[in-house]
Write an enzyme that holds these catalytic residues in place. Structure first.
Site, PDB file in Angstrom:
ATOM      1  N   GLU A 144       0.128  -1.571   5.669  1.00 53.23           N
ATOM      2  CA  GLU A 144       1.212  -1.165   6.571  1.00 53.23           C
ATOM      3  C   GLU A 144       1.092   0.297   6.959  1.00 53.23           C
ATOM      4  O   GLU A 144       1.473   0.682   8.064  1.00 53.23           O
ATOM      5  CB  GLU A 144       2.567  -1.417   5.899  1.00 53.23           C
ATOM      6  CG  GLU A 144       3.774  -1.202   6.798  1.00 53.23           C
ATOM      7  CD  GLU A 144       4.288   0.231   6.821  1.00 53.23           C
ATOM      8  OE1 GLU A 144       5.115   0.549   7.699  1.00 53.23           O
ATOM      9  OE2 GLU A 144       3.867   1.042   5.947  1.00 53.23           O
ATOM     10  N   ASP A 163       0.823  -1.217   0.000  1.00 49.41           N
ATOM     11  CA  ASP A 163       0.000   0.000   0.000  1.00 49.41           C
ATOM     12  C   ASP A 163       0.850   1.258   0.000  1.00 49.41           C
ATOM     13  O   ASP A 163       2.026   1.244   0.374  1.00 49.41           O
ATOM     14  CB  ASP A 163      -0.941   0.004   1.206  1.00 49.41           C
ATOM     15  CG  ASP A 163      -0.206  -0.097   2.541  1.00 49.41           C
ATOM     16  OD1 ASP A 163       0.803  -0.844   2.609  1.00 49.41           O
ATOM     17  OD2 ASP A 163      -0.616   0.561   3.509  1.00 49.41           O
TER      18      ASP A 163
END
Length: 398
Positions: free
Chosen positions: A145, A86
């Site tokens: 994350e 991400d």
């Protein structure tokens, strides 16, 4: 396998990964999430001979992680490569998903944080598989994350369910090819101050939540200063207290009946992040004593532990070999550094997998112009290959 060198192959893969929108939907509602980039990586690693699973987070099936496993023909150790899929949002960026090369930099959202690190790990994994390494190589690309780490939690559970026990995990966060040897943890506490509303012309008839809030902010500042007076950590200096969000007041001429403040506590290794709740409640109690009629409440919204790397064992040896490989051409020896922010290395270490944090970097993390140093990106996969070959078959002595 590509005819390109590992470094050039990683550069081309990084450009591809940057072109795929993987903005976190928990940070930017409506974003597509990690599904598309996970699919591309899964297909590539399947083609390289890996057994691949796509692992959705139980909390949100859009948050898809990749777990790819390659077993060598000879027994040996297990090494995990890890990175996150991400990115943060793209507000203020022009054409964020079109990678651009300029002046030795690769630009685009995720270039540094951390699609270049991902590319280096994937290329290293592919080359190791093609060379028929001993032991087991595991690649994990995790979702989320940048927010709550639901992807890492799902992947660690998936590996545990499969009985995968690794000697070392390499996380390719952007470190400028230095080695992060410690990072701080954090806790977030939300405090509520409940007073009594009234007309601002007669404040004595009220309990002013805003005035009490000001006293709380003073307590936060005092506590932060006290932390900075403690003996410093060699890599992280001190812990900290910071007020990050305040809310109070509803209208002019009205004494505020309620105020809230979010207090962030950054912790050092050896400090318990969950203790922040008691620390903040102590501040609130001190303010309540000075403010008759004030009621207070505090709750710990989330916390993560601080982390320090092992000084001995497989991870320490891996870090030494990685550093040696990165300096083989006369480059500056990578340093052991501390990170003031939190990383998922703490989760991997807590799961019993010693962890090394090292990856290519540049600048503009979370900013409108993000870039990675191309030379660092090119150097990274070959060094990872060298350190991993040693780790898969070598001794754990340091």
């Amino acid at each position: 396998m590509s005819d390109l060198s590992p470094g050039d192959d990683a550069l081309e893969l990084a450009r591809l990964l940057i072109s795929i929108d993987s903005v976190s939907p928990s940070l930017v509602p409506g974003s597509v999430g990690e599904g598309p980039i996970a699919a591309v990586i899964a297909q590539r690693l399947e083609h390289a001979g890996f057994t691949v699973d796509l692992v959705p987070a139980p909390e949100d099936p859009r948050r898809v992680s990749v777990v790819a496993v390659h077993e060598g023909s000879e027994p040996g150790r297990t090494v995990v490569f890890n990175g996150h899929l991400d990115t943060v949002g793209v507000e203020g960026m022009d054409d964020p998903f079109t990678p651009r090369l300029a002046d030795g930099k690769l630009l685009g959202r995720g270039a540094s944080d951390m699609k270049s690190g991902l590319a280096g790990l994937i290329v290293a994994a592919e080359r190791l598989a093609a060379a028929d390494h001993p032991g087991t190589v595991v690649f994990t690309g995790v979702a989320d994350e940048e927010d709550a780490s639901v992807g890492a939690a799902a992947v660690l559970q998936h590996l545990a369910d499969r009985g995968v026990a690794a000697e070392v995990c390499l996380i390719a966060e952007p470190t400028w090819l230095d080695r992060v040897a410690a990072h701080r943890g954090y806790a977030v506490v939300e405090a509520t101050l409940q007073g009594v509303a009234g007309h601002s012309s007669q404040p004595a008839l009220s309990v002013d939540a805003i005035r009490a809030l000001g006293h709380v902010l003073q307590e936060v500042e005092r506590a932060d200063e006290e932390l900075r007076q403690r003996p410093a950590h060699p890599l992280l200096e001190s812990g900290s207290f910071t007020a990050t969000v305040v809310r109070a007041g509803t209208a002019p001429f009205t004494i505020a009946a309620e105020a809230t403040v979010v207090v962030e506590r950054r912790t050092l290794p050896g400090e318990r992040a969950e203790d922040a709740l008691v620390e903040v409640q102590t501040m609130l109690d001190a303010v309540a004593v000075r403010t008759p009629g004030l009621r207070t409440d505090a709750r710990l919204t989330h916390q993560r532990k601080a982390w320090e790397a092992d000084e001995q064992g497989p991870a320490a040896r891996f870090a030494e070999f990685l550093a040696a490989a990165l300096t083989s051409d006369g480059e500056t020896v990578p340093a052991a550094i501390g990170a003031p922010y939190w990383m998922e290395s703490a989760l991997w270490q807590a799961a019993g997998i010693p962890t090394v944090v090292c990856g290519p970097a540049g600048g503009g993390l979370h900013a409108a112009e993000e870039w990675v140093d191309v030379e660092q990106l090119r150097r990274f996969p070959e060094a990872v290959i060298a350190a991993t070959i040693d780790a898969l078959s070598g001794s754990s002595e340091t």
